[in-house]
Scaffold this active site. Sequence first.
Site, PDB file in Angstrom:
ATOM      1  N   HIS A 123       0.679  -1.044   0.187  1.00 51.42           N
ATOM      2  CA  HIS A 123       0.192   0.017   0.164  1.00 51.42           C
ATOM      3  C   HIS A 123       0.951   1.281   0.087  1.00 51.42           C
ATOM      4  O   HIS A 123       2.041   1.292   0.759  1.00 51.42           O
ATOM      5  CB  HIS A 123      -0.837   0.182   1.328  1.00 51.42           C
ATOM      6  CG  HIS A 123      -1.743   0.894   1.303  1.00 51.42           C
ATOM      7  ND1 HIS A 123      -1.732   2.390   1.754  1.00 51.42           N
ATOM      8  CD2 HIS A 123      -3.237   0.843   1.142  1.00 51.42           C
ATOM      9  CE1 HIS A 123      -2.675   3.272   1.800  1.00 51.42           C
ATOM     10  NE2 HIS A 123      -3.825   2.280   1.432  1.00 51.42           N
ATOM     11  N   ASP A 200       3.282  -4.162   8.252  1.00 53.21           N
ATOM     12  CA  ASP A 200       1.978  -3.533   7.946  1.00 53.21           C
ATOM     13  C   ASP A 200       0.719  -4.424   8.293  1.00 53.21           C
ATOM     14  O   ASP A 200       0.398  -5.175   7.363  1.00 53.21           O
ATOM     15  CB  ASP A 200       2.023  -2.778   6.658  1.00 53.21           C
ATOM     16  CG  ASP A 200       0.549  -2.076   6.328  1.00 53.21           C
ATOM     17  OD1 ASP A 200      -0.295  -2.105   7.127  1.00 53.21           O
ATOM     18  OD2 ASP A 200       0.481  -1.473   5.210  1.00 53.21           O
ATOM     19  N   GLN A 203      -4.406  -4.879   7.228  1.00 55.78           N
ATOM     20  CA  GLN A 203      -5.497  -5.872   6.851  1.00 55.78           C
ATOM     21  C   GLN A 203      -5.656  -7.023   7.507  1.00 55.78           C
ATOM     22  O   GLN A 203      -6.674  -7.561   7.579  1.00 55.78           O
ATOM     23  CB  GLN A 203      -5.220  -6.399   5.253  1.00 55.78           C
ATOM     24  CG  GLN A 203      -5.318  -5.273   4.292  1.00 55.78           C
ATOM     25  CD  GLN A 203      -6.647  -4.605   4.004  1.00 55.78           C
ATOM     26  OE1 GLN A 203      -7.589  -5.494   4.235  1.00 55.78           O
ATOM     27  NE2 GLN A 203      -6.864  -3.375   3.862  1.00 55.78           N
ATOM     28  N   LYS A 226     -10.314  -0.101  10.487  1.00 61.74           N
ATOM     29  CA  LYS A 226     -10.336  -1.398  10.011  1.00 61.74           C
ATOM     30  C   LYS A 226     -10.960  -2.705  10.866  1.00 61.74           C
ATOM     31  O   LYS A 226     -11.382  -3.442  10.364  1.00 61.74           O
ATOM     32  CB  LYS A 226      -8.856  -1.863   9.124  1.00 61.74           C
ATOM     33  CG  LYS A 226      -8.442  -0.890   8.394  1.00 61.74           C
ATOM     34  CD  LYS A 226      -8.370  -1.095   7.202  1.00 61.74           C
ATOM     35  CE  LYS A 226      -7.359  -0.144   6.085  1.00 61.74           C
ATOM     36  NZ  LYS A 226      -7.740   0.230   5.062  1.00 61.74           N
ATOM     37  N   CYS A 368      -4.807   2.329  -3.679  1.00 63.06           N
ATOM     38  CA  CYS A 368      -3.383   2.690  -3.275  1.00 63.06           C
ATOM     39  C   CYS A 368      -2.251   1.771  -3.396  1.00 63.06           C
ATOM     40  O   CYS A 368      -1.398   1.824  -2.403  1.00 63.06           O
ATOM     41  CB  CYS A 368      -3.588   3.415  -1.657  1.00 63.06           C
ATOM     42  SG  CYS A 368      -4.944   4.450  -1.317  1.00 63.06           S
TER      43      CYS A 368
HETATM   44  N1  PMP Z   1      -1.904  -0.600   4.674  1.00 62.71           N
HETATM   45  C1  PMP Z   1      -2.711  -1.259   4.278  1.00 62.71           C
HETATM   46  C2  PMP Z   1      -2.317  -2.917   3.716  1.00 62.71           C
HETATM   47  C3  PMP Z   1      -3.833  -0.619   3.677  1.00 62.71           C
HETATM   48  O1  PMP Z   1      -4.966  -1.607   3.505  1.00 62.71           O
HETATM   49  C4  PMP Z   1      -4.365   0.590   4.341  1.00 62.71           C
HETATM   50  C5  PMP Z   1      -5.709   1.063   4.225  1.00 62.71           C
HETATM   51  N2  PMP Z   1      -6.300   0.972   2.913  1.00 62.71           N
HETATM   52  C6  PMP Z   1      -3.249   1.246   4.872  1.00 62.71           C
HETATM   53  C7  PMP Z   1      -1.738   0.570   5.025  1.00 62.71           C
HETATM   54  C8  PMP Z   1      -3.419   2.667   5.315  1.00 62.71           C
HETATM   55  O2  PMP Z   1      -4.293   2.929   6.455  1.00 62.71           O
HETATM   56  P1  PMP Z   1      -4.989   4.203   6.979  1.00 62.71           P
HETATM   57  O3  PMP Z   1      -5.321   4.774   5.586  1.00 62.71           O
HETATM   58  O4  PMP Z   1      -5.903   3.803   7.901  1.00 62.71           O
HETATM   59  O5  PMP Z   1      -3.907   4.935   7.798  1.00 62.71           O
END
Ligand code: PMP
Length: 411
Positions: A123, A200, A203, A226, A368
């Site tokens: 991401h 990270d 998910q 999440k 993203c």
């Molecule tokens: N890493 C991953 C794998 C994600 O899916 C997301 C959210 N789509 C993020 C990071 C970023 O999370 P946040 O926008 O809540 O900071």
Amino acid sequence: MSGFSVARLRAAYPILAQDIAPGVPLHYLDNGATGQMPQPVLDAIIAHETTARANVKRSVHTLAERATNAYDDARDAVAAYLKVPAREVIFTAGCTAAINLVARSHGDLLAPGDAIAVSELEHHANLVPWQMLAARRGLTLVRLPMTADGRLDRAALPRLIDKRVKLVAVTHASNVTGAITPVAEVAAIAHAAGALLLVDGAQMAPHGPLDLPALGCDFYVLSGHKLGAPNGVGVLWGRYPLLDAMAPLMGGGEMIRSVTFETSTYARPPQRFEAGTPPIAPAVGLGAACRFHAALDHDAAMAHQLALTGRLIEGLARIAGNRLRLIGPAGLDDRLPLVSFVIEGTHPHDLCQILDRRGVALRGGHHCAQVLHAVYGVAGSARASLAPFNDAGDIEACLAGIADAMKVLLS
Ligand code: PMP
């Protein structure tokens, strides 16, 4: 909650009871973007805001003491969910904020010529901060490749993670392919080269309690929303000596030991990294969300979700035939219940828009993760991401909507 009953679980989510338009029930399959909030989390937030709302660590009155206790209690709940000591849990604004904190504060300890290894599955939250750090400190960014079915290419790691690499940053589970990374194995490779490992967990964390010491990573990040907590709260976990060696990113109230006009000394972690009034009610919600998730029967919940994932993949193949391109593995091993796909001749946004008319919430776009999509040679994909509350009706509605959309879009 003992045992696993989808019907009972669905009843815990008030948002699922609504029709999205008259006569059109909601089929929420966008849990990878944001998890829905179960009643116990709503209850905890309302109870907090109506009986304990005050600032933390500042006043001695009863409400302030209750708020401080609730905030500490939330940290304990997160720590228990991750199997780590509470003093290693830092509340941040989210996953993105947590990674940026490490990239800034730990990143400052790296020297020009050092390297950071990041996978192409990431991401943007786990790539852009490292690009910024690399530019700021004169570091090299090493690209860890993925396999054709969207998994981290384990075979390539020992060669690429060499002595120059000081930090490896990988996702625990891809938000596009759903592939789960064998974190313990990556940790062993990283540590053998003398590198630290940041994972990270955005998910993965919503899918049940974690054992971070067993995973062997050095930093772990997650986003509260999440897990069905409010927006605006997330977590950075780090091994205490690593956190203690990091300078604060933000200065302000409650992160200091002492202040004179000229200079300040700082509190120890976690306070050092929590300048200003923290997201108190969101943290209380996150604590409640961790307790709620920890009480689910996770093996049963995952088996249920993967069975639905299998039905979804089979249904997609039946409907779209050789127009279907899965952006991720086709099998059900070592994956999350999350499926990204492209149907040749249709645009993911058009597909999602038509599905929305039938109450089916899917996400379309690059999620993203532009690098990952570029490796697949597509600009974006449609994604269905499941939670334990999803049922066969959600999958059937999704498949029926896709069949309909294909008629419209390919005619
Ligand atoms: N890493 C991953 C794998 C994600 O899916 C997301 C959210 N789509 C993020 C990071 C970023 O999370 P946040 O926008 O809540 O900071």
